[in-house]
Scaffold this motif. Structure first.
Motif, PDB file in Angstrom:
ATOM      1  N   UNK A  35       0.916  -1.409   0.074  1.00  0.00           N
ATOM      2  CA  UNK A  35       0.057  -0.004   0.021  1.00  0.00           C
ATOM      3  C   UNK A  35       1.065   1.302   0.013  1.00  0.00           C
ATOM      4  N   UNK A  36       1.729   1.217   0.763  1.00  0.00           N
ATOM      5  CA  UNK A  36       2.815   2.265   0.800  1.00  0.00           C
ATOM      6  C   UNK A  36       3.398   2.752  -0.686  1.00  0.00           C
ATOM      7  N   UNK A  37       3.815   1.728  -1.404  1.00  0.00           N
ATOM      8  CA  UNK A  37       4.330   1.711  -2.630  1.00  0.00           C
ATOM      9  C   UNK A  37       3.186   2.321  -3.809  1.00  0.00           C
ATOM     10  N   UNK A  38       2.045   1.528  -3.448  1.00  0.00           N
ATOM     11  CA  UNK A  38       0.730   2.027  -4.320  1.00  0.00           C
ATOM     12  C   UNK A  38       0.558   3.447  -4.070  1.00  0.00           C
ATOM     13  N   UNK A  39       0.796   4.008  -2.985  1.00  0.00           N
ATOM     14  CA  UNK A  39       0.251   5.502  -2.587  1.00  0.00           C
ATOM     15  C   UNK A  39       1.433   6.449  -3.226  1.00  0.00           C
ATOM     16  N   UNK A  40       2.528   6.069  -3.227  1.00  0.00           N
ATOM     17  CA  UNK A  40       3.719   6.585  -3.974  1.00  0.00           C
ATOM     18  C   UNK A  40       3.452   6.853  -5.354  1.00  0.00           C
ATOM     19  N   UNK A  41       3.221   5.585  -5.922  1.00  0.00           N
ATOM     20  CA  UNK A  41       3.069   5.557  -7.468  1.00  0.00           C
ATOM     21  C   UNK A  41       1.489   6.088  -7.836  1.00  0.00           C
ATOM     22  N   UNK A  48       0.512   8.776  -6.241  1.00  0.00           N
ATOM     23  CA  UNK A  48       0.842  10.280  -6.228  1.00  0.00           C
ATOM     24  C   UNK A  48       1.536  10.910  -7.573  1.00  0.00           C
ATOM     25  N   UNK A  49       2.366  10.031  -8.002  1.00  0.00           N
ATOM     26  CA  UNK A  49       3.125  10.450  -9.339  1.00  0.00           C
ATOM     27  C   UNK A  49       2.178  10.410 -10.570  1.00  0.00           C
ATOM     28  N   UNK A  50       1.320   9.379 -10.700  1.00  0.00           N
ATOM     29  CA  UNK A  50       0.595   9.515 -11.782  1.00  0.00           C
ATOM     30  C   UNK A  50      -0.537  10.576 -11.667  1.00  0.00           C
ATOM     31  N   UNK A  51      -0.913  10.839 -10.500  1.00  0.00           N
ATOM     32  CA  UNK A  51      -1.931  11.878 -10.239  1.00  0.00           C
ATOM     33  C   UNK A  51      -1.357  13.356 -10.713  1.00  0.00           C
TER      34      UNK A  51
END
Length: 114
Positions: free
Chosen positions: A77-83, A85-88
């Motif tokens: 989930x932490x990795x998905x949050x970072x990714x 944020x970048x795609x947003x």
């Protein structure tokens, strides 16, 4: 508790799908964000809800797995949050550029005739 979180995930995902079907690019972006939040909650919940249990073992010897929480869903989930944020941020830049080129934020690039 599981039913409440399941309903919350369903509402988030359903709201995201509804927003993706809207004609404005900001609404589509918001829908994608809601869907990513729902998926993050789903991944996090798949690791079970642990209360007052550490995620890591720091002792030597035989370890009882029931005494510790699973750290893998938390890391995912932490990795998905970072990714996410970048795609947003990328979607926002593309949306602003599209708005500047076309003069509208409609997904098709032009306002429908009324």
């Amino acid at each position: 508790m599981e039913a409440t979180i399941s309903i919350a995930i369903g509402i988030l995902f359903g709201s995201g799908i509804w927003l993706i079907l809207r004609p404005r690019s900001f609404q589509v972006l918001t829908g994608l964000m809601l869907m990513s939040y729902a998926v993050n909650l789903f991944i996090f919940i798949m690791g079970r809800l642990w209360i007052d249990k550490p995620p890591l073992t720091l002792t030597d010897g035989v370890v009882d797995p029931a005494m510790y929480g699973d750290p893998l869903p938390q890391a995912l989930v932490l990795t998905a949050i970072v990714i996410g944020f970048a795609t947003t941020a990328l979607y926002l830049v593309v949306m602003i550029g599209s708005r500047g080129l076309t003069g509208t934020d409609h997904v098709d690039g032009e306002e429908p005739d009324q």
